[in-house]
Write a protein that holds these residues in place. Sequence first.
Motif, PDB file in Angstrom:
ATOM      1  N   LEU A  84       0.884  -1.156   0.000  1.00 54.90           N
ATOM      2  CA  LEU A  84       0.000   0.000   0.000  1.00 54.90           C
ATOM      3  C   LEU A  84       0.924   1.209   0.000  1.00 54.90           C
ATOM      4  O   LEU A  84       1.730   1.380   0.911  1.00 54.90           O
ATOM      5  N   ASP A  85       0.848   2.022  -1.047  1.00 56.90           N
ATOM      6  CA  ASP A  85       1.763   3.145  -1.224  1.00 56.90           C
ATOM      7  C   ASP A  85       0.984   4.441  -1.102  1.00 56.90           C
ATOM      8  O   ASP A  85      -0.042   4.625  -1.766  1.00 56.90           O
ATOM      9  N   ARG A  86       1.460   5.326  -0.211  1.00 54.96           N
ATOM     10  CA  ARG A  86       0.738   6.580   0.006  1.00 54.96           C
ATOM     11  C   ARG A  86       1.661   7.767  -0.186  1.00 54.96           C
ATOM     12  O   ARG A  86       2.860   7.664   0.064  1.00 54.96           O
ATOM     13  N   GLY A  87       1.081   8.882  -0.563  1.00 58.92           N
ATOM     14  CA  GLY A  87       1.889  10.088  -0.625  1.00 58.92           C
ATOM     15  C   GLY A  87       1.035  11.303  -0.908  1.00 58.92           C
ATOM     16  O   GLY A  87      -0.160  11.193  -1.217  1.00 58.92           O
ATOM     17  N   LEU A  88       1.684  12.447  -0.800  1.00 56.30           N
ATOM     18  CA  LEU A  88       0.967  13.700  -0.929  1.00 56.30           C
ATOM     19  C   LEU A  88       1.864  14.729  -1.610  1.00 56.30           C
ATOM     20  O   LEU A  88       3.058  14.811  -1.317  1.00 56.30           O
ATOM     21  N   GLY A  89       1.297  15.462  -2.563  1.00 55.94           N
ATOM     22  CA  GLY A  89       2.056  16.507  -3.256  1.00 55.94           C
ATOM     23  C   GLY A  89       1.390  17.855  -3.033  1.00 55.94           C
ATOM     24  O   GLY A  89       0.162  17.954  -3.036  1.00 55.94           O
ATOM     25  N   VAL A  90       2.208  18.882  -2.841  1.00 55.06           N
ATOM     26  CA  VAL A  90       1.684  20.228  -2.589  1.00 55.06           C
ATOM     27  C   VAL A  90       2.183  21.175  -3.668  1.00 55.06           C
ATOM     28  O   VAL A  90       3.387  21.266  -3.912  1.00 55.06           O
ATOM     29  N   ARG A  91       1.242  21.877  -4.313  1.00 56.27           N
ATOM     30  CA  ARG A  91       1.611  22.874  -5.310  1.00 56.27           C
ATOM     31  C   ARG A  91       1.156  24.227  -4.783  1.00 56.27           C
ATOM     32  O   ARG A  91       0.011  24.358  -4.346  1.00 56.27           O
ATOM     33  N   VAL A  92       2.028  25.204  -4.794  1.00 56.42           N
ATOM     34  CA  VAL A  92       1.631  26.543  -4.349  1.00 56.42           C
ATOM     35  C   VAL A  92       1.958  27.570  -5.429  1.00 56.42           C
ATOM     36  O   VAL A  92       2.855  27.364  -6.250  1.00 56.42           O
ATOM     37  N   ILE A  93       1.187  28.641  -5.429  1.00 56.40           N
ATOM     38  CA  ILE A  93       1.542  29.799  -6.245  1.00 56.40           C
ATOM     39  C   ILE A  93       1.612  30.976  -5.282  1.00 56.40           C
ATOM     40  O   ILE A  93       0.615  31.340  -4.640  1.00 56.40           O
ATOM     41  N   LEU A  94       2.809  31.509  -5.128  1.00 57.83           N
ATOM     42  CA  LEU A  94       3.055  32.559  -4.148  1.00 57.83           C
ATOM     43  C   LEU A  94       3.587  33.764  -4.910  1.00 57.83           C
ATOM     44  O   LEU A  94       4.698  33.723  -5.444  1.00 57.83           O
ATOM     45  N   GLY A  95       2.772  34.811  -4.995  1.00 57.84           N
ATOM     46  CA  GLY A  95       3.203  35.997  -5.734  1.00 57.84           C
ATOM     47  C   GLY A  95       3.590  35.657  -7.162  1.00 57.84           C
ATOM     48  O   GLY A  95       4.674  36.026  -7.617  1.00 57.84           O
ATOM     49  N   SER A  96       2.742  34.904  -7.863  1.00 54.18           N
ATOM     50  CA  SER A  96       2.974  34.489  -9.258  1.00 54.18           C
ATOM     51  C   SER A  96       4.194  33.592  -9.434  1.00 54.18           C
ATOM     52  O   SER A  96       4.731  33.454 -10.522  1.00 54.18           O
ATOM     53  N   ARG A  97       4.664  33.005  -8.328  1.00 53.61           N
ATOM     54  CA  ARG A  97       5.779  32.054  -8.439  1.00 53.61           C
ATOM     55  C   ARG A  97       5.288  30.665  -8.051  1.00 53.61           C
ATOM     56  O   ARG A  97       4.520  30.508  -7.103  1.00 53.61           O
ATOM     57  N   PHE A  98       5.804  29.674  -8.768  1.00 50.89           N
ATOM     58  CA  PHE A  98       5.389  28.291  -8.564  1.00 50.89           C
ATOM     59  C   PHE A  98       6.353  27.558  -7.622  1.00 50.89           C
ATOM     60  O   PHE A  98       7.568  27.704  -7.719  1.00 50.89           O
ATOM     61  N   GLY A  99       5.794  26.764  -6.713  1.00 56.78           N
ATOM     62  CA  GLY A  99       6.628  25.925  -5.854  1.00 56.78           C
ATOM     63  C   GLY A  99       5.961  24.579  -5.644  1.00 56.78           C
ATOM     64  O   GLY A  99       4.727  24.471  -5.662  1.00 56.78           O
ATOM     65  N   PHE A 100       6.778  23.549  -5.469  1.00 55.04           N
ATOM     66  CA  PHE A 100       6.223  22.205  -5.299  1.00 55.04           C
ATOM     67  C   PHE A 100       7.036  21.425  -4.276  1.00 55.04           C
ATOM     68  O   PHE A 100       8.258  21.546  -4.201  1.00 55.04           O
ATOM     69  N   SER A 101       6.341  20.611  -3.488  1.00 56.66           N
ATOM     70  CA  SER A 101       7.024  19.685  -2.588  1.00 56.66           C
ATOM     71  C   SER A 101       6.143  18.464  -2.350  1.00 56.66           C
ATOM     72  O   SER A 101       4.936  18.515  -2.582  1.00 56.66           O
ATOM     73  N   TYR A 102       6.759  17.355  -1.916  1.00 56.84           N
ATOM     74  CA  TYR A 102       5.984  16.135  -1.680  1.00 56.84           C
ATOM     75  C   TYR A 102       6.502  15.412  -0.448  1.00 56.84           C
ATOM     76  O   TYR A 102       7.620  15.655   0.020  1.00 56.84           O
ATOM     77  N   THR A 103       5.683  14.505   0.051  1.00 60.17           N
ATOM     78  CA  THR A 103       6.111  13.656   1.157  1.00 60.17           C
ATOM     79  C   THR A 103       5.367  12.325   1.101  1.00 60.17           C
ATOM     80  O   THR A 103       4.252  12.251   0.595  1.00 60.17           O
ATOM     81  N   THR A 104       6.022  11.284   1.619  1.00 60.91           N
ATOM     82  CA  THR A 104       5.331  10.000   1.762  1.00 60.91           C
ATOM     83  C   THR A 104       4.938   9.780   3.215  1.00 60.91           C
ATOM     84  O   THR A 104       4.388   8.750   3.562  1.00 60.91           O
ATOM     85  N   SER A 105       5.266  10.760   4.038  1.00 61.26           N
ATOM     86  CA  SER A 105       4.947  10.643   5.464  1.00 61.26           C
ATOM     87  C   SER A 105       3.738  11.525   5.759  1.00 61.26           C
ATOM     88  O   SER A 105       3.849  12.749   5.780  1.00 61.26           O
ATOM     89  N   ILE A 106       2.590  10.874   5.939  1.00 60.02           N
ATOM     90  CA  ILE A 106       1.356  11.654   6.051  1.00 60.02           C
ATOM     91  C   ILE A 106       0.974  11.837   7.518  1.00 60.02           C
ATOM     92  O   ILE A 106       0.142  11.135   8.060  1.00 60.02           O
TER      93      ILE A 106
END
Lengths: 447, 461
Positions: free
Chosen positions: A47-69
């Motif tokens: 069973l594989d789990r994970g989460l990805g976060v996409r943000v737009i901060l002041g017209s700038r793109f950022g991304f991060s992820y984790t498998t630790s929920i």
Amino acid sequence: MITNRELQAYLAYGRKKGAAIEIYLQEQQEDSVSVRNKEIEQVQSSLDRGLGVRVILGSRFGFSYTTSINDADIRRTIDQALANAECAMPDKNLRLPIRSSRTLSKDLDVFDANIPKLTAETRVAQAKALEAAAYAYDPRITKTDAATFASGMMMSLLMNSAGLAVTHKSTWAGLSLEIIAEDGKVMEAAYDYQYGTHLKQISPAAVGQNAAALAVAALSAGDIATGIYDLVLPPRVAVSLLSVVASLFYADMVQKKKSLLRGKKMKKIASPKISIIDDPFLPGQLGSFLYDGEGVLGKRTRLVRCGVLQGYLYDTYTATKDKVQSTGNAIRGSIKAEPMVGHSNLFIAPGGRSPEMLIAGVQKGILIHSLMGLHTADPVSGDFSLGATGQLIESGKITRSVKNMAIAGNLLDLLKSIVQLGSDLEFRGSLGSPTLVVSGISVAGKD
Amino acid sequence: MFPAQEVLTKALQLALDAGHEFAEVFGERLQTRSLSLDSNKLDKVRSGIDAGLGFRIINGEKTYYGFVNALDELSLLTLAKEVSAYASFKAGGKGQLKLTSRKVPQHSRCELFPEDVATARIVDFLRTANTVGRDFDKRIVQMTVRYADVSQEICVANTLGVYALDRRVRTRFVAEAVAQAGKDLQTGFEGPGATLGIELLQKQTPEQIATEAARRAILNLEAGPAPAGAMPVVLAGSAGGTMVHEACGHALEADFIRKKTSVFTETLGQKKMAECVTVIDDGTIPGYYGTLGIDDEGTLAKKNILIENGVVLAFMSDYLNGTLLKMPLTGNGRRESYRYAPIPRMTNTYIAAGNSDPKDILSSVKKGLFVKKMGGGQVDITNGNFVFEVTEGYLIKKGKLDRPVRGATLVGNGVEVLAAVDMVGNDVSFIPGVCGKGQAAPVSDGQPTLRVPSLIVGGKA
């Protein structure tokens, strides 16, 4: 998994820091069994789990992820996405999609309730039946690399700070077989596979026989003279070429000047017999979805009509840039990256003739069994040069097996040179094609 | 971070007490960071952490595998119980397990770890590369520049008593240029990688990487079509090792030998290649992309001579296949992540240097193809047929380089080609790559300048 309410709290956490934020959660159950010489070789369950976060901060793109929920790691991941955005350059076209005013409730039939109920015994039996079908086909089948049955279930939840919330749930099952044929002098391997959203879409007998037939045919393969040939590409092979062609329709590739279809809208790019469609609403297909990887409602898009390019596939960002509507083609590869432009079920519309009739119409040609080195085809120039094996066609008849050849060409020239299409549309994964006949291709052989 | 030694022992003992023959824990915490600059915009900055534990049981030829996205004690013990319950087995006679910590050598001396380098500093390197690439020629219409670093901490423990911890760092910097003339679009690529930190960019600077990619794109724009048909080929020492990787590397992996599906099955001690061909896989070369202290089963990486003067000497093994074949472990048991059971994989694979002067090799060929740089490839390990892509190539005319050619894949048969190689240069160099065999693995491949009497060139002319 996390509740919607908890997710709302994390969205609020990101919003408080001034960002537009999107969280994507994915959970995949996967079970597989490999069999060799009638014995179990490998059993795997996870069973594989994970989460990805996409943000737009002041017209700038950022991304991060984790498998630790857990709470601390999710907050750390959001902070990391925000910190990443600080390093990016601003782009006014960046935005998260808002909730669609149009909703669609449609059963895509992508969940087979039998799959979660499969027992270990059934999985073993399927893998054994797959291997047995190959051995039953011909006594020259002597060895197995692996006969595998795998199945799984995927659930995802997507929410963003613009109020959008979308879930997706699907199942899949698949067979893959690599089998070896020997005749005392020569040893040849062949591979075949079949995947579907439902158990009833896969057949151990069909995959086993087909892999065995390809391996046995290769045993007697001889060399071929360098020259110009017509190629007959069965769906399995046509789809592997289509996987390279598909990316030419992606708007990000077009905008970045990395697609040779740039500037060719409403121009002729393929033979008039060719129509190419991307359709996320096909029932029971592996590429089907109602909402895409950023929550935009999917859409059937006709990409090529009678050889003329109609348009491209868009996500929200590329659509904003081109001032058009997203076609709902943001695709998630994994939790480790943001969604990118991709296809749903992309296919070449079938023609009217049986594959047998197509072969009968070829004077000097090759029925291609396998292509090697496809990952080296260049989607920017369209140039490809591939190793190939197959069977020679002379005056409409298959006369002998051939190997040691290289086929070179350009993807656009190839699309323009398609002279016949079969009635046998077949999907392999999320790509589909009928048998294709391509005329006048340069083939390098040993002579 | 990883479960303590006592906890690992407890989990493994669970499997032994259930009657299983061999059990193993693989813990991993992978921290990744990547940046990309495209269309003059630094538009993608990504990072994240992927951590988990894999638990493997082997009884004879049977493998049972499972994993969790967690590193804690409870998750490990639950996983160990679950995987132990997949099958019943009675190995018998197992006592109390005692783990012995293994010292792991650090072949690659990383100077700057990813956490020591601020993301903002990497942005500058990418911007520089972008500008230099675009300024190279006005026909360069697009540059994509990417940076990625990885810090992978691992923990391996098994019922043979092996217990080892390691940290691996890898860094890669890639430039892709697109050149355009009229309707013609061509690409160029350059992408060094190492088991080092960002100090990698001191050896080959972002400016040099971008220039090389742009130069190659322009060259391909000016290149004519490659010829079609069989002809003599000279592979330059700078070309990388895709040919050796595909032509014999994969077929020397022990899983294919055990399943008897490789062309090299039952060939130990036999002369299969030319006298001048010696093939080595060496996981210990400092800084190279495939270098390891230990493999993903805790076996120390080694320098393994696979083919010596044409004679087959050894196969690359992992625990499962090495044990079943009664062959020594070579330190080639690798896995993409904790989600996978390990399989035999290459590390840094190369053809050893010979004694010919590369200039003499070129001048010995009247008419043929000169390969300055290879791209990707693929092999059928059963019949030995392979392909590899040429990303920079020239025609040879009367022993000299003639016009550049583009878009060629070369086709050959591994054993036939390596038996026919008749000149080997004294100039080995390596190129990094990511090898796919169901799982991705960072590797590097190398060779000296080689003369191959005949390969099929898949061109259009």
